[in-house]
Design a protein around this motif. Structure first.
Motif, PDB file in Angstrom:
ATOM      1  N   LYS A 138       2.781  -9.654  -9.881  1.00 51.36           N
ATOM      2  CA  LYS A 138       2.170  -8.404  -9.441  1.00 51.36           C
ATOM      3  C   LYS A 138       2.237  -8.235  -7.932  1.00 51.36           C
ATOM      4  O   LYS A 138       2.269  -7.106  -7.430  1.00 51.36           O
ATOM      5  CB  LYS A 138       0.714  -8.338  -9.907  1.00 51.36           C
ATOM      6  CG  LYS A 138       0.562  -8.111 -11.404  1.00 51.36           C
ATOM      7  CD  LYS A 138      -0.868  -7.776 -11.782  1.00 51.36           C
ATOM      8  CE  LYS A 138      -1.818  -8.898 -11.431  1.00 51.36           C
ATOM      9  NZ  LYS A 138      -3.207  -8.576 -11.843  1.00 51.36           N
ATOM     10  N   VAL A 198      -0.746  -2.426  -4.666  1.00 46.79           N
ATOM     11  CA  VAL A 198      -2.083  -2.609  -5.233  1.00 46.79           C
ATOM     12  C   VAL A 198      -2.322  -1.622  -6.375  1.00 46.79           C
ATOM     13  O   VAL A 198      -3.128  -1.891  -7.276  1.00 46.79           O
ATOM     14  CB  VAL A 198      -3.169  -2.433  -4.152  1.00 46.79           C
ATOM     15  CG1 VAL A 198      -3.071  -3.549  -3.120  1.00 46.79           C
ATOM     16  CG2 VAL A 198      -3.062  -1.072  -3.469  1.00 46.79           C
ATOM     17  N   TYR A 199      -1.624  -0.502  -6.357  1.00 49.22           N
ATOM     18  CA  TYR A 199      -1.791   0.499  -7.405  1.00 49.22           C
ATOM     19  C   TYR A 199      -1.174   0.017  -8.713  1.00 49.22           C
ATOM     20  O   TYR A 199      -1.703   0.264  -9.798  1.00 49.22           O
ATOM     21  CB  TYR A 199      -1.165   1.829  -6.965  1.00 49.22           C
ATOM     22  CG  TYR A 199      -1.523   2.166  -5.536  1.00 49.22           C
ATOM     23  CD1 TYR A 199      -2.824   2.533  -5.189  1.00 49.22           C
ATOM     24  CD2 TYR A 199      -0.574   2.072  -4.522  1.00 49.22           C
ATOM     25  CE1 TYR A 199      -3.162   2.810  -3.869  1.00 49.22           C
ATOM     26  CE2 TYR A 199      -0.901   2.346  -3.204  1.00 49.22           C
ATOM     27  CZ  TYR A 199      -2.198   2.713  -2.881  1.00 49.22           C
ATOM     28  OH  TYR A 199      -2.530   2.971  -1.584  1.00 49.22           O
ATOM     29  N   HIS A 257      -5.640  -9.271 -18.167  1.00 50.28           N
ATOM     30  CA  HIS A 257      -6.701 -10.265 -18.227  1.00 50.28           C
ATOM     31  C   HIS A 257      -7.070 -10.614 -19.659  1.00 50.28           C
ATOM     32  O   HIS A 257      -7.739 -11.610 -19.913  1.00 50.28           O
ATOM     33  CB  HIS A 257      -7.929  -9.776 -17.467  1.00 50.28           C
ATOM     34  CG  HIS A 257      -7.688  -9.656 -15.998  1.00 50.28           C
ATOM     35  ND1 HIS A 257      -7.485 -10.747 -15.192  1.00 50.28           N
ATOM     36  CD2 HIS A 257      -7.599  -8.574 -15.182  1.00 50.28           C
ATOM     37  CE1 HIS A 257      -7.294 -10.343 -13.948  1.00 50.28           C
ATOM     38  NE2 HIS A 257      -7.355  -9.034 -13.921  1.00 50.28           N
ATOM     39  N   GLU A 313      -1.055  -3.132  -9.536  1.00 49.75           N
ATOM     40  CA  GLU A 313      -1.986  -4.152 -10.005  1.00 49.75           C
ATOM     41  C   GLU A 313      -3.101  -3.528 -10.834  1.00 49.75           C
ATOM     42  O   GLU A 313      -3.507  -4.071 -11.863  1.00 49.75           O
ATOM     43  CB  GLU A 313      -2.581  -4.912  -8.823  1.00 49.75           C
ATOM     44  CG  GLU A 313      -1.618  -5.896  -8.182  1.00 49.75           C
ATOM     45  CD  GLU A 313      -2.338  -6.837  -7.243  1.00 49.75           C
ATOM     46  OE1 GLU A 313      -3.581  -6.895  -7.304  1.00 49.75           O
ATOM     47  OE2 GLU A 313      -1.666  -7.503  -6.449  1.00 49.75           O
ATOM     48  N   LYS A 314      -3.601  -2.383 -10.391  1.00 47.87           N
ATOM     49  CA  LYS A 314      -4.668  -1.718 -11.131  1.00 47.87           C
ATOM     50  C   LYS A 314      -4.169  -1.262 -12.500  1.00 47.87           C
ATOM     51  O   LYS A 314      -4.885  -1.342 -13.496  1.00 47.87           O
ATOM     52  CB  LYS A 314      -5.190  -0.528 -10.337  1.00 47.87           C
ATOM     53  CG  LYS A 314      -5.936  -0.919  -9.070  1.00 47.87           C
ATOM     54  CD  LYS A 314      -6.395   0.302  -8.295  1.00 47.87           C
ATOM     55  CE  LYS A 314      -7.123  -0.100  -7.021  1.00 47.87           C
ATOM     56  NZ  LYS A 314      -7.546   1.075  -6.222  1.00 47.87           N
ATOM     57  N   GLN A 315      -2.918  -0.777 -12.551  1.00 46.40           N
ATOM     58  CA  GLN A 315      -2.348  -0.346 -13.835  1.00 46.40           C
ATOM     59  C   GLN A 315      -2.188  -1.522 -14.787  1.00 46.40           C
ATOM     60  O   GLN A 315      -2.270  -1.365 -16.005  1.00 46.40           O
ATOM     61  CB  GLN A 315      -0.984   0.309 -13.605  1.00 46.40           C
ATOM     62  CG  GLN A 315      -1.041   1.611 -12.829  1.00 46.40           C
ATOM     63  CD  GLN A 315       0.346   2.131 -12.488  1.00 46.40           C
ATOM     64  OE1 GLN A 315       1.345   1.541 -12.886  1.00 46.40           O
ATOM     65  NE2 GLN A 315       0.413   3.211 -11.745  1.00 46.40           N
ATOM     66  N   TYR A 326       0.791  -1.239   0.000  1.00 47.81           N
ATOM     67  CA  TYR A 326       0.000   0.000   0.000  1.00 47.81           C
ATOM     68  C   TYR A 326       0.820   1.286   0.000  1.00 47.81           C
ATOM     69  O   TYR A 326       0.239   2.367   0.081  1.00 47.81           O
ATOM     70  CB  TYR A 326      -0.935   0.017   1.219  1.00 47.81           C
ATOM     71  CG  TYR A 326      -1.990  -1.052   1.173  1.00 47.81           C
ATOM     72  CD1 TYR A 326      -3.154  -0.882   0.437  1.00 47.81           C
ATOM     73  CD2 TYR A 326      -1.814  -2.256   1.863  1.00 47.81           C
ATOM     74  CE1 TYR A 326      -4.126  -1.875   0.388  1.00 47.81           C
ATOM     75  CE2 TYR A 326      -2.783  -3.254   1.822  1.00 47.81           C
ATOM     76  CZ  TYR A 326      -3.932  -3.050   1.086  1.00 47.81           C
ATOM     77  OH  TYR A 326      -4.890  -4.041   1.035  1.00 47.81           O
ATOM     78  N   ASP A 377      -0.087 -12.958 -11.895  1.00 47.75           N
ATOM     79  CA  ASP A 377      -0.639 -12.612 -10.581  1.00 47.75           C
ATOM     80  C   ASP A 377       0.437 -12.695  -9.500  1.00 47.75           C
ATOM     81  O   ASP A 377       0.479 -11.860  -8.585  1.00 47.75           O
ATOM     82  CB  ASP A 377      -1.799 -13.545 -10.231  1.00 47.75           C
ATOM     83  CG  ASP A 377      -3.068 -13.205 -11.001  1.00 47.75           C
ATOM     84  OD1 ASP A 377      -3.139 -12.082 -11.556  1.00 47.75           O
ATOM     85  OD2 ASP A 377      -3.976 -14.051 -11.051  1.00 47.75           O
ATOM     86  N   SER A 395      -4.161  -4.106 -15.059  1.00 52.19           N
ATOM     87  CA  SER A 395      -5.422  -4.848 -15.193  1.00 52.19           C
ATOM     88  C   SER A 395      -5.651  -5.355 -16.609  1.00 52.19           C
ATOM     89  O   SER A 395      -6.392  -6.313 -16.823  1.00 52.19           O
ATOM     90  CB  SER A 395      -6.598  -3.960 -14.769  1.00 52.19           C
ATOM     91  OG  SER A 395      -6.671  -2.802 -15.587  1.00 52.19           O
ATOM     92  N   TYR A 396      -4.986  -4.767 -17.618  1.00 50.07           N
ATOM     93  CA  TYR A 396      -5.172  -5.192 -19.003  1.00 50.07           C
ATOM     94  C   TYR A 396      -4.691  -6.608 -19.253  1.00 50.07           C
ATOM     95  O   TYR A 396      -5.047  -7.215 -20.267  1.00 50.07           O
ATOM     96  CB  TYR A 396      -4.450  -4.254 -19.957  1.00 50.07           C
ATOM     97  CG  TYR A 396      -2.949  -4.350 -19.903  1.00 50.07           C
ATOM     98  CD1 TYR A 396      -2.253  -5.299 -20.662  1.00 50.07           C
ATOM     99  CD2 TYR A 396      -2.210  -3.504 -19.089  1.00 50.07           C
ATOM    100  CE1 TYR A 396      -0.879  -5.394 -20.605  1.00 50.07           C
ATOM    101  CE2 TYR A 396      -0.837  -3.588 -19.027  1.00 50.07           C
ATOM    102  CZ  TYR A 396      -0.186  -4.522 -19.786  1.00 50.07           C
ATOM    103  OH  TYR A 396       1.176  -4.623 -19.710  1.00 50.07           O
TER     104      TYR A 396
END
Length: 230
Positions: free
Chosen positions: A119, A124-125, A134, A127-129, A28, A116, A131-132
């Motif tokens: 990452k 966590v930030y 998937h 991870e959001k970047q 975090y 995963d 997200s593509y």
């Protein structure tokens, strides 16, 4: 709960508090996401169910710093707490993820699981970047779910100087792997090499001296044999 049980839980919480704090900083915090003391206390409660005094947090943060973790504090930066250095920079993790995405010989599920895991080395930030990633589920990718296991077995056999045996396959019209023969191939493995995005095991067939190679994503049912390398 009697007093002895309560004291036992408090003692256990004190032991794991440094690890919980380190995980919070890893997940975090970074230079752009600085944690205030109230943020840390809140995360300890929501993530681990731990109600901790500020003094205990401050003391354990200093313990982590003394142990070598580069945690910037409010006294240094005037903003709060964050982890300055970690095992991998985000750019390095992005490079690793790109390498996985560019390999068509890793199955979608293996690629997803591996990404995963990568990452989790960042926040966590990050991870959001990412997200593509998937979208890998929609790409045509390899079908050999044993790939990572096969690589691990080859590496272990090479280290132990043991032969390996396996079934060698080829693609059928249905785009699935099918054995070229029911006979197991027995080889002396020496090295894994990469060429044009594909992995090969360099080896000799048992009983011969001629070097050959087998594409690893075509190998299934691998076993380490008791026979030593010839």
């Amino acid at each position: 709960m009697d007093a002895r049980d309560y004291r036992g839980e408090v003692a256990s919480a004190k032991k794991v508090l440094p690890l919980c704090l380190l995980q919070i900083f890893r997940r975090y915090s970074d230079v752009d996401h600085v944690l205030l003391m109230r943020d840390i206390l809140s995360l300890l409660m929501t993530e681990y169910g731990m109600a901790v005094e500020r003094k205990a947090v401050t003391r354990n943060i200093q313990w982590l710093r003394d142990f070598g973790y580069d945690i910037s504090t409010y006294e240094e930066n005037g903003r709060g707490f964050y982890l300055r250095e970690r095992e991998f920079e985000d750019a390095e993790l992005q490079y690793l993820i790109t390498g996985i995405l560019s390999s068509r010989y890793i199955t979608s599920s293996n690629a997803k699981n591996l990404i995963d895991k990568i990452k989790r080395f960042s926040t966590v930030y990050f991870e959001k970047q990412m997200s593509y990633i998937h979208t890998v589920n929609y790409w045509w990718r390899g079908v050999n779910r044993e790939l990572f296991y096969t690589i691990d077995r080859i590496g272990e056999a090479t280290s132990l100087k043991k032969q390996i045996s396996f079934i060698f396959n080829e693609f059928g019209p249905d785009k699935k792997l099918h054995p070229k023969s029911t006979d197991r191939v027995v080889v002396n493995p020496y090295q894994i090499v990469s060429m044009d995005g594909k992995l090969y095991v360099i080896c000799t067939r048992a009983g011969t001296d001629c070097l050959t190679h087998y594409r690893i994503d075509f190998i299934t049912s691998i076993q380490i044999e008791q026979e030593p390398l010839q």
